[in-house]
Design a protein around this motif. Sequence first.
Motif, PDB file in Angstrom:
ATOM      1  N   SER A   1      93.492  66.990  16.598  1.00 33.99           N
ATOM      2  CA  SER A   1      92.206  66.624  17.153  1.00 33.99           C
ATOM      3  C   SER A   1      91.107  66.292  16.127  1.00 33.99           C
ATOM      4  N   SER A   2      90.318  65.641  16.324  1.00 26.95           N
ATOM      5  CA  SER A   2      88.955  65.416  15.280  1.00 26.95           C
ATOM      6  C   SER A   2      88.030  66.443  15.654  1.00 26.95           C
ATOM      7  N   LEU A   3      88.186  67.352  16.408  1.00 22.60           N
ATOM      8  CA  LEU A   3      87.124  68.229  16.842  1.00 22.60           C
ATOM      9  C   LEU A   3      87.331  69.502  16.346  1.00 22.60           C
TER      10      LEU A   3
ATOM     11  N   ARG B   1      94.947  66.670  30.621  1.00 21.16           N
ATOM     12  CA  ARG B   1      94.121  66.494  31.671  1.00 21.16           C
ATOM     13  C   ARG B   1      94.606  66.540  33.248  1.00 21.16           C
TER      14      ARG B   1
ATOM     15  N   TYR C   1      93.844  61.076  14.509  1.00 22.11           N
ATOM     16  CA  TYR C   1      92.951  61.998  15.309  1.00 22.11           C
ATOM     17  C   TYR C   1      92.583  61.412  16.588  1.00 22.11           C
ATOM     18  N   THR C   2      92.524  62.505  17.557  1.00 18.96           N
ATOM     19  CA  THR C   2      92.185  62.032  18.771  1.00 18.96           C
ATOM     20  C   THR C   2      91.394  63.280  19.498  1.00 18.96           C
ATOM     21  N   ASP C   3      91.338  63.209  20.837  1.00 14.62           N
ATOM     22  CA  ASP C   3      90.373  64.294  21.486  1.00 14.62           C
ATOM     23  C   ASP C   3      91.090  65.297  22.141  1.00 14.62           C
ATOM     24  N   VAL C   4      92.368  65.482  21.859  1.00  9.63           N
ATOM     25  CA  VAL C   4      93.308  66.731  21.969  1.00  9.63           C
ATOM     26  C   VAL C   4      94.092  66.936  21.153  1.00  9.63           C
ATOM     27  N   ASP C   5      94.559  68.181  21.156  1.00  9.92           N
ATOM     28  CA  ASP C   5      95.242  68.773  20.004  1.00  9.92           C
ATOM     29  C   ASP C   5      96.361  68.329  19.473  1.00  9.92           C
TER      30      ASP C   5
ATOM     31  N   ARG D   1      79.470  62.817  15.960  1.00 11.39           N
ATOM     32  CA  ARG D   1      80.645  62.565  15.745  1.00 11.39           C
ATOM     33  C   ARG D   1      80.982  61.685  14.569  1.00 11.39           C
TER      34      ARG D   1
ATOM     35  N   THR E   1      86.593  58.495  21.462  1.00 12.43           N
ATOM     36  CA  THR E   1      85.808  59.875  21.334  1.00 12.43           C
ATOM     37  C   THR E   1      85.405  60.334  20.260  1.00 12.43           C
ATOM     38  N   SER E   2      86.174  60.087  19.284  1.00  9.40           N
ATOM     39  CA  SER E   2      85.764  60.744  17.738  1.00  9.40           C
ATOM     40  C   SER E   2      84.755  60.318  17.008  1.00  9.40           C
TER      41      SER E   2
END
Length: 403
Positions: A229-231, A183, A171-175, A17, A10-11
Amino acid sequence: MLIVKKFGGTSVANKERIFNVAKRCIEDYREGHQVVVVLSAMGKQTDVLLDMAKDINPKAHKRELDMLLTTGEQTSVALMAMAMDSLGVPAVSLNAFQVAMHTTSDYGNARLRKIDAKRIRYELDNRRIVVITGFQGINKYNDYTTLGRGGSDTTAVALAAALNADACEIYTDVDGVFTADPRVVPNARKLSEITYDEMLELASLGAGVLHNRSVEMAKKYGVQLVVRSSLNTNEGTVVKEDNKMEKMLVSGVATDKNVVHFAVEGLENKPGVAFKLFHHLANHNVNVDMILQSVEHGESQDISFTVTEDMADIAMETLERHGDTSLKCDNIKMVKDVAKVSIVGAGMMSNPGVAAKMFEALYDAGINIRQISTSEIRVSVLIDEKYAEPAAQAVHDAFSLEE
Ligand code: ADP
Ligand code: ASP
Ligand code: MG
């Protein structure tokens, strides 16, 4: 410093992205660090490739599947190097062949054996960011292999160990690592740190946030991991050796729907029966879990166990083939819609009553337990799949793990 940074699907799912990741890596590079980046395939590309293969040949050889799947990671690393270059930073992408990441031969589930660091060192010494394909390796036939779903985490940890890196960041899509899949359990809490042993249990029990073999390897080589997170720039979770005086009673709840329950009924009640049963399954590489042998009833006994979904058909074929002749059982039952819900915590060892509290929470929620298994720091129950989410939530609440 030498930093290994791994970014999941997802990152790097789209152009925006990819540039976001490129910029984060460049920040470290500009501070003077040596940067090794490990990437997964973009978005759900691995699933897309698997569907394409299934459409052409549902029984495709695993060698060809790996040949196909490795293209996913190859796409993302090449695009990343191009993005970095366009931002004015020299970068080079490398696949498993170019690095030379040697693995065992089992396609689809290979294990890393040895990583050659020479090429990577050369590129780093020339002040390039090195972008490496996760999830893949090469075997002794010089064929591509893959490390199993989610295996890019393991590539990152193996590289951190081989390069003696100063940091390994996932790095992923959650903290970070939460007390349950955020989820599934919306009020799950982010853990600031977790031990290798607890993380290994959680990862093996279905918490897909880290590949279980990456945790095994991190523990073996003492690689401290940060999951974040990467976001955003929130602090993540540190995965490291146990050093807390006070151990968490329960640090997390894991849910796994990738299980199938088998009951082999009416087996002869004599020595060697369990051996034969599991020997046949092992011969076909079927891994079993949650084994239960029922109380004997007269001349016969039942044995039940679980396997992962991808192994269910092979397990059934094997049992049917040997059911009349060597095993001599009356009946083989397979139930696919089951799930495993587990609690993990290093503090369980010295605290009786943890399992009882979990069972009480399930009882209060009206959820029936089909099977139970335990280890020193874990209790798992098998339940109907439709109750997976409410069960995880009920157990999570019972141990007050919420924010
Ligand atoms: P990546 O593509 O970055 O490797 P994954 O999908 O493999 O990401 O892993 C991240 C996902 O893991 C999250 O989106 C989350 O739904 C799931 N997950 C399961 N259990 C946990 C947990 N205990 N803590 C955090 N995330 C979890
Ligand atoms: N792309 C692979 C997968 O989807 C490996 C990974 O993401 O870690 O399983
Ligand atoms: Mg993953």
